[in-house]
Enzyme design. Structure first.
Site, mmCIF file in Angstrom:
data_model
loop_
_atom_site.group_PDB
_atom_site.id
_atom_site.type_symbol
_atom_site.label_atom_id
_atom_site.label_comp_id
_atom_site.label_asym_id
_atom_site.label_seq_id
_atom_site.Cartn_x
_atom_site.Cartn_y
_atom_site.Cartn_z
ATOM 1 N N SER A 1 12.591 13.718 4.002
ATOM 2 C CA SER A 1 11.503 13.249 3.159
ATOM 3 C C SER A 1 11.997 12.946 1.747
ATOM 4 O O SER A 1 12.824 12.075 1.541
ATOM 5 C CB SER A 1 10.378 14.288 3.168
ATOM 6 O OG SER A 1 9.195 13.771 2.618
ATOM 7 N N ASP B 1 7.156 11.774 8.863
ATOM 8 C CA ASP B 1 7.937 12.604 7.942
ATOM 9 C C ASP B 1 8.755 13.687 8.655
ATOM 10 O O ASP B 1 8.242 14.430 9.499
ATOM 11 C CB ASP B 1 6.977 13.264 6.954
ATOM 12 C CG ASP B 1 7.682 13.848 5.753
ATOM 13 O OD1 ASP B 1 8.476 14.776 5.936
ATOM 14 O OD2 ASP B 1 7.418 13.368 4.631
#
Length: 590
Positions: free
Chosen positions: A346, A461
């Protein structure tokens, strides 16, 4: 079987390193009561399921542990000189859990139970030393279990023998010698081919064997005795498989194949590489490296990789708190650390790969941070994306402009990021392909950014499944891993009277002046989706050399307007963390 050779200083050193402070007389007794066995390349020391219970100590050469599972052979790792194998069976009498074979001509010292009992009867200290060794091996953390012994013999296959590589070879030799071990360079003509093995074994440090490919017999012998194959080529030249590569089957899948690295040389002062995938398309190597000529940092990085002493850096996710990674890495480098591999999830993926993409030029990195923060939509386009899974966000646009068409394979520092494949509920490690696509996948937090489709698979993510992706770093020749988490903040109390109502929050999200930053739409959303991943981070602490949690309680997950303060926090906290380490923990100082 052969009679044991003389108990020379090298053998004494191997046994002393293995068993600790055991008297020389006992070490001699251990050696002379055992049997030295010679094993040719491809021969088995023992096979999985067999019931022998001998302990073996590798005196020279290299062995490979292989486990048969569901009809497939899985390579567990290599065993180098000075390392034991089969010690558990000495105590338990259980069948062998794996097969062990010689990758190249090797010799081992065999100690059976009768020899063991005889030595113990004369020296109970030996039993304690061996037991202590077994316990320490079982106690090793996951990182230590993955660290392999460095290769002793390295064959360099030069694909452009018409070009002079002498300066590079001697620079590499000097760097290896300076950093780690005495290194000897072997070239054709320096020693007769039939005496190469004798020359290699007589040198107790690292051997570099240069092969131009013009003498097939010399090349064959170098490959036969190598622990690692280093294919060396100029980057800006023909990418096709060369005759020497095909003739010796360098890339054929076989359990006896040596680890193979592809070293791509660039002119001094080169900018970013481009088109590396063409080199790797028909070369399934274990690792590829970009090295600039006369570049001291690159040479030191190569030296650490060739000796399995590289440093890996893993950066965790955390929205705009990820700006702190920039300050953290600046503090690490200022402390004298050099990073050889980078991985992230991320925000850790965005900022980690941006730093490697910029080759750790912090003037460029600060400019990137500034551009990221002033994006018109940026990461604050929160609610707008809930209504469309195809909306192109400001962050996506920024990532595309930043990385362009560059591939992960083109980075000077080998890097990866992870995402969550929701098509099959798996963690996906991205180490090839377009940087922009892989980073977008790693950063696509559900509910905030739309998912990313790559090769007909849907990704979100990486923090959903692994917010601090240490495990993929084990595939590299590392000795140390530094992991930086952004989840070190203390729990935050919430004032229920000031808690925003849903429609107030929705209306506020479209306004220019933000009144609310309540956990309902930021912290709660992110924390709930990464709860399991954060629990996994607790386990990660025991897997790395250095683990650091930043305290960024006052930093919003989605407001990047104060990015400079966040970078400063990251720098100061990491600087203080490093300063408080003990001398033993500062591995880069040794």
């Amino acid at each position: 079987m052969e009679n044991p050779p003389n108990f020379d200083p090298h053998v004494q050193e191997l046994l002393s390193n293995l068993f600790g402070e055991v008297e020389e007389a006992i070490l001699r007794e251990i050696f002379e009561s055992g049997v030295v066995r010679q094993i040719d390349t491809g021969d088995y020391l023992f096979k999985q399921g067999e019931g022998q219970n001998e302990l073996f100590i590798v005196l020279s050469g290299r062995l490979r542990a292989i486990q048969e599972a569901e009809g497939k052979s899985v390579i567990l790792g290599d065993i180098a000189e000075g390392e034991p194998v089969g010690e558990i069976a000495l105590f338990t009498n259980e069948p062998r859990m794996a097969s062990v074979m010689a990758v190249r001509k090797s010799s081992v010292l065999e100690i059976n139970q009768n020899h063991y009992r005889n030595i113990v009867s004369k020296s109970p200290d030996f039993a304690a030393a061996l037991t202590r060794f077994v316990i320490n091996r079982l106690r090793r953390n996951v990182l230590q279990q993955h660290v392999e012994a460095a290769p002793k013999n390295i064959a360099l296959i030069h694909l452009q023998p018409q070009d002079d590589l002498t300066d590079f070879l001697f620079d590499l030799k000097d760097q290896l010698q300076k950093d780690f071990l005495a290194t000897k360079l072997h070239k054709q003509g320096d020693v007769p081919t039939e005496r190469l093995f004798e020359s290699l074994e007589s040198h107790k440090g690292t051997n570099l064997m240069y092969c131009s490919g013009q003498d097939q017999e010399w090349t064959k012998h170098c490959l036969l005795y190598a622990d690692l194959v280093l294919v060396v080529s100029d980057f800006d030249t023909d990418r096709e498989i060369h005759e020497v590569e095909a003739a010796h089957g360098l890339y054929q899948g076989h359990i006896l194949n040596k680890k193979t690295f592809l070293l791509l040389l660039h002119p001094e002062g080169s900018t970013k590489p481009s088109g590396t995938q063409a080199w790797l398309r028909e070369r399934p190597v274990n690792l590829h490296l970009h090295i600039r000529r006369n570049h001291k940092k690159d040479l030191r990085r190569l030296s650490r990789m060739l000796t399995n002493k590289a440093v890996g850096l893993v950066l965790g996710g955390g929205g705009t708190k990820g700006y702190a990674h920039v300050g953290a890495v600046k503090a690490l480098l200022n402390a004298g650390l050099e990073v050889d591999f980078v991985g992230g999830t991320s925000a850790g993926a965005i900022y980690g790969l941006a730093m490697t993409y910029s080759d750790f030029d912090f003037d460029k990195i600060d400019q990137i941070c500034k551009q990221s923060a002033v994006q018109e939509d940026g990461v604050n386009d929160f609610f707008l994306n809930i209504f469309s899974n195809k909306a192109k966000t400001g962050t996506e646009d920024f990532i595309q402009k930043l990385f362009g068409e560059q591939d992960l394979e083109d980075l000077w520092i080998n890097s990866y990021c992870v995402s969550t494949n929701i098509s099959n509920s798996e963690v996906r490690v991205h180490n090839k392909g377009k940087i922009r696509e892989q980073v977008q996948a790693s950063f696509a937090l559900p509910g905030v950014f739309p998912p990313v489709v790559i090769d007909d698979q849907v990704y979100v993510d990486g923090g959903v499944s692994d917010n601090l992706p240490v495990d993929p770093m084990y595939r590299y020749p590392i000795k140390h891993i530094i992991a930086i988490s952004l989840n070190g903040s203390e729990p935050e109390d919430v004032d229920s009277e000031n808690f925003a109502k849903k429609w107030e929050k929705l209306k506020d999200s479209f306004g220019k002046n933000k009144k609310y930053d309540s956990p309902v739409l930021t912290s709660v959303l992110v924390n709930s989706m990464t709860l399991n991943s954060r629990q996994k981070e607790e386990i990660t602490k025991s897997k790395v050399s250095l683990y650091f949690e930043m305290n960024l309680r006052a930093v919003s997950l989605l407001d990047d307007s104060k990015w400079e303060k966040v970078v400063k926090k990251g720098y100061e906290q990491t600087r203080d963390f490093l300063a408080e380490l003990s001398v033993e923990e500062k591995f880069w100082k040794s």
